[in-house]
Design an enzyme around this catalytic site. Structure first.
Site, PDB file in Angstrom:
ATOM      1  N   GLU B  71       0.815  -1.225   0.000  1.00 26.04           N
ATOM      2  CA  GLU B  71       0.000   0.000   0.000  1.00 26.04           C
ATOM      3  C   GLU B  71       0.847   1.272   0.000  1.00 26.04           C
ATOM      4  OE1 GLU B  71      -0.630  -2.603   1.947  1.00 26.04           O
ATOM      5  OE2 GLU B  71      -2.757  -3.149   1.739  1.00 26.04           O
ATOM      6  N   PHE B 133     -11.977  -7.093  13.259  1.00 22.83           N
ATOM      7  CA  PHE B 133     -10.877  -7.576  12.426  1.00 22.83           C
ATOM      8  C   PHE B 133     -10.493  -6.510  11.386  1.00 22.83           C
ATOM      9  CE2 PHE B 133      -9.420  -9.883   8.568  1.00 22.83           C
ATOM     10  CZ  PHE B 133      -8.200 -10.289   9.080  1.00 22.83           C
ATOM     11  N   GLN B 134      -9.218  -6.224  11.292  1.00 24.62           N
ATOM     12  CA  GLN B 134      -8.671  -5.216  10.378  1.00 24.62           C
ATOM     13  C   GLN B 134      -9.313  -3.840  10.584  1.00 24.62           C
ATOM     14  OE1 GLN B 134      -8.472  -6.802   6.316  1.00 24.62           O
ATOM     15  NE2 GLN B 134      -6.471  -7.647   6.835  1.00 24.62           N
ATOM     16  N   LYS B 183     -17.760  -0.465   5.239  1.00 23.42           N
ATOM     17  CA  LYS B 183     -18.202  -1.443   4.246  1.00 23.42           C
ATOM     18  C   LYS B 183     -19.723  -1.413   4.048  1.00 23.42           C
ATOM     19  CE  LYS B 183     -17.280  -6.179   2.807  1.00 23.42           C
ATOM     20  NZ  LYS B 183     -16.677  -7.472   3.178  1.00 23.42           N
ATOM     21  N   MET B 506      24.483   8.179   2.311  1.00 22.29           N
ATOM     22  CA  MET B 506      24.421   9.445   3.043  1.00 22.29           C
ATOM     23  C   MET B 506      24.658   9.218   4.528  1.00 22.29           C
ATOM     24  SD  MET B 506      24.258  12.588   2.299  1.00 22.29           S
ATOM     25  CE  MET B 506      23.246  13.217   0.955  1.00 22.29           C
TER      26      MET B 506
END
Lengths: 169, 610
Positions: B71, B133-134, B183, B506
């Protein structure tokens, strides 16, 4: 950064009354390390669709300017007004002050409350709850006076402020 | 699902919408809004909470979906798309880990002012707060990393909120906007409302600068003896017309021009009036001109600490003009004399007009003297490096980029460069040339390693026929190397050009200069074989280990019609110069290794800076 003096500012913010708006304002202060000395919020306009937040903060003049610009940048903010800058303003808060005791201290507390025009909104034989409205300094003075007389608890609202005269936010 | 609430809401929806269209569910409404907003592509990754949207995507052909492998990469890809096109990039991720993985990309977009709309799935409204969940508090987590965010709780708000998200993302100072979509709102019936023409209730960004402010700025510019334009990403964000106008203004005034990292390409970097980039790894002439100028004209830049160095000695003798669309950028870090709040492109156009009308005389002789001084600084050639010309010599990274630029230019193709973060990024900024805006995509404010490869995906999707090169370091690119899978799936001919010095370069450089060469955890041990890695991802791998092989590898890479991973093995000890060590002023630059002891003299205060 320049060593400028710290100033105190009372900022009124008119916001869209939507969820998360207070978190945005508070997050702005905590995320950038600015002070909040007092903050009040309640719906005020447009059938409850707009809320007013009164913030007392302190910082260098540059920081105060930053705070105002950052507040105005938030999407749900309608208006930002620096009451300390636009002219004279009235700032008041309310406090509920609980004093526990009997005998002479109790009488003295009641006498002082009268002098300060504090109302006893709850009384028992061993306690008072005083309601006091006024400038923050007045409330602080009253609290200091109550300390030796059995002060046990203080609840303060934080300040509500408005500009004097016909000017609006 | 929460069917009862949905029904109630659909009954209260405007009757016209309900009558004219068959009932659409929330997911279909989402796609309808995206279509009306002229979205052509979404970068995303499916999951439980966004299944309804993926189902709606499956049933239509108007909007493409690019499936990334992480993502974070979806957000960087959308950033690459947005920055190379000037349009709003769109991201679609699921709830919980989908949303939290997007956080780095969102902050990257916020700090670099990239317009994005990120749609995140959310558990159904009746389960919010249950540790479902999630589930994640996505609006809470993303509040400080977005310009604004929304949680849609009622179907009736869906279309309006989405339209508003696009408006907020692209207007004013652009930035990322998250819309969290439970949802049940996606599955249940919803109603469509077209984009509102009415002004936003509270959000009204100022675009038009105040005329008096511009006139004050131009008056100061005409009286200037040692002027300097300092331009930033705001010019590019304003659109290509702003960059054209900047070119006119710089030529009209005859003033020198420097640019921030974000602003490269707004003014052609090959033009003689361009002094190179300023700041920590900017050129000697750009930094000394910034230090010595008497009028500094900041157009769409924000006095970032990488630019200013030590604040109390930043451009100490100048009248400062600051054009910024974000009023909170003004006086944030550096106190300015003439603030101009508004769009950089509009301000430049107004400056041109005011300059042409003004009767304040311009002292051409002092300007010529200023240029002679600048040319003296320029003659030091602060970007110089020593490349051993023998074919067996170790490749200097700067030389690899210069050859890449020369050979890419020979192809005549429109070329877009993305980078990761570190030494290679600074070399790509200074040794490659950018003559047009929107051709240079890098993570400036946040400095996100792993930005370049996914950003290149987004750029190549937007410009299928263009040459898209990610100039990378081997450590950074490993942070999002999985995007080679996306590149393979969509046959994107992205060129991953890795300057492989086997170090987090760096970090190694700072350890060498500031921490007594104690290379704590900065060696890239156990590196993959990048040629074999390319093979595993159906790309073409190639490697150059000595100077004699460099041009041939670059030529083959550019000629290949498909994705390439070029492993350019470069000098492991090369440092990025010039450099202003942290806590130092612009006139205290380290020009090269022979002056590196200057860094050792850095104060404790400087050591505390990043």
């Amino acid at each position: 950064m320049q060593e400028d003096p710290q100033i105190s500012a009372v900022i009124a913010v008119l916001v869209e009354n939507e969820s998360g708006v207070l978190a945005r304002v508070i997050g702005l202060f905590s995320g950038r390390g600015y002070n909040i000395e007092s903050l009040t919020v309640a719906p005020v306009e447009d059938g409850g669709n707009k809320s007013r937040i009164n913030i007392v903060t302190s910082g260098t003049p540059m920081v105060i300017e930053q705070i105002k610009a950052l507040l105005y940048r938030l999407v749900p903010v309608h208006r930002v007004s620096d009451l300390t800058q636009i002219g004279p303003h009235v700032a008041r808060e309310m406090a509920l002050i609980k004093v526990v005791g009997t005998g002479e201290p109790r009488t003295e507390a009641l006498r002082l409350a009268e002098a300060f025009r504090a109302r006893a909104v709850d009384s028992t034989t061993g306690s008072f709850v005083f309601e006091l409205t006024g400038a923050s300094e007045k409330i602080e003075t009253f609290i200091d006076l109550m300390r030796p007389l059995g002060l046990v608890e203080v609840s303060r609202t934080g300040i509500a402020a408005i500009a004097r005269g016909p000017k609006t936010i | 699902m929460n069917a009862s609430t949905d029904l109630k809401d659909s009954l209260t929806a405007p009757p016209s919408a309900a009558l004219s269209m068959p009932v659409q569910n929330g997911a279909e409404i989402v796609l309808r809004v995206l279509q009306e907003q002229q979205v052509e592509v979404i970068f995303g990754y499916p999951g439980g909470a966004v299944l309804p949207i993926y189902d709606a995507l499956f049933k239509q052909n108007a909007i493409r979906h690019v499936l990334v492998r992480h993502e974070q990469a979806a957000v960087h890809a959308a950033e690459g798309y947005a920055r190379s096109t000037g349009r709003v990039g769109v991201v679609l991720v699921t709830s919980g880990p989908g949303a939290t993985n997007a956080v780095t990309g969102l902050l990257d977009a916020l700090m670099d002012s990239v317009p994005l709309v990120c749609l995140t799935g959310q558990v159904p409204t009746h389960m919010i707060g249950n540790d479902a969940f999630q589930e994640a508090d996505t609006t809470g987590i993303t509040r400080p990393v977005t310009k604004h965010n929304y949680l849609v709780k009622r179907p009736g708000d869906l279309a309006r909120t989405l339209h508003e998200a696009f408006y907020v993302a692209r207007s004013g100072r652009p930035g990322p906007v998250v819309v969290d979509l439970p949802k049940d709102i996606m599955v249940g019936p919803s109603s469509y409302t077209p984009a509102s023409e009415a002004p936003h209730r509270s959000y009204r960004p100022v675009r038009e600068p105040a005329r008096e402010a511009v006139q004050a700025a131009v008056a100061a510019m005409r009286r200037a003896r040692r002027p300097l334009f300092y331009t930033g990403g705001g010019v590019i964000n304003s659109g290509s017309a702003a960059s054209e106008a900047l070119g006119r203004l710089v030529r009209l005034t005859g003033f020198p021009c420097t640019s921030t990292l974000m602003g490269l390409g707004a003014y052609p970097t090959t033009d003689p009036q361009f002094l190179g980039m300023l700041g920590m790894h900017g050129t000697y002439e750009a930094n000394l001109a910034t230090h010595g100028c008497d009028v500094l004209i900041n157009l769409g830049a924000r006095f970032d600490d990488r630019v200013t160095g030590r604040l109390d000695s930043f451009s100490p003798h100048s009248t400062k003009i600051h054009v910024d669309i974000d009023a909170s950028s003004i006086n944030k870090i550096v106190r300015v004399d003439i603030p101009v709040v508004g769009d950089a492109g509009r301000a430049i156009a107004m400056m041109i007009e005011a300059w042409e009308w003004s009767d304040v005389p311009v002292d051409r002789d002092t300007l010529a003297a200023w240029w002679r001084q600048i040319d003296g600084w320029r003659a030091i050639d602060s970007l110089a490096y020593k490349q051993d010309p023998s074919p067996s010599a170790v490749i200097k990274p700067q030389h690899a980029i210069r050859r890449l630029h020369a050979l890419a230019r020979e192809t005549g193709r429109d070329t877009f460069v993305t980078t990761e973060v570190g030494q290679h990024q600074m070399w790509a900024a200074t040794h490659f040339q950018y003559d047009r805006p929107n051709r240079w995509m890098t993570s400036g404010g946040l400095g996100t390693m792993g930005y370049g490869l996914p950003a290149a995906v987004g750029v190549q999707v937007a410009h299928p026929d263009a040459l898209v090169i990610d100039i990378a370091g081997e450590a950074s690119t490993l942070m999002n190397i999985q995007e080679l899978g996306t590149i393979a799936q969509y046959r994107l001919p992205v060129k991953l050009f890795i300057l492989n010095n086997r170090y987090m370069g760096m970090v190694r450089q700072w350890q060498e200069l500031l921490h007594g060469s104690r290379y704590s955890e900065s060696y890239s041990a156990s590196l993959p074989d990048f040629v074999k890695l390319a093979d595993a991802f159906q790309a073409t791998g190639m490697r150059a280990t000595s100077l004699g092989e460099l041009d041939d590898v670059i030529r083959r890479m550019l000629a290949h019609d498909g994705p390439v991973v070029a492993d350019i093995c470069v000098d492991e000890t090369e440092n990025c110069y010039p450099m202003i060590p942290s806590g130092a002023a612009h006139n205290e630059m380290i020009l090269g290794p022979e002056q590196s002891d200057r860094a050792a003299r850095i104060t404790d205060e400087g050591l505390m800076l990043i």
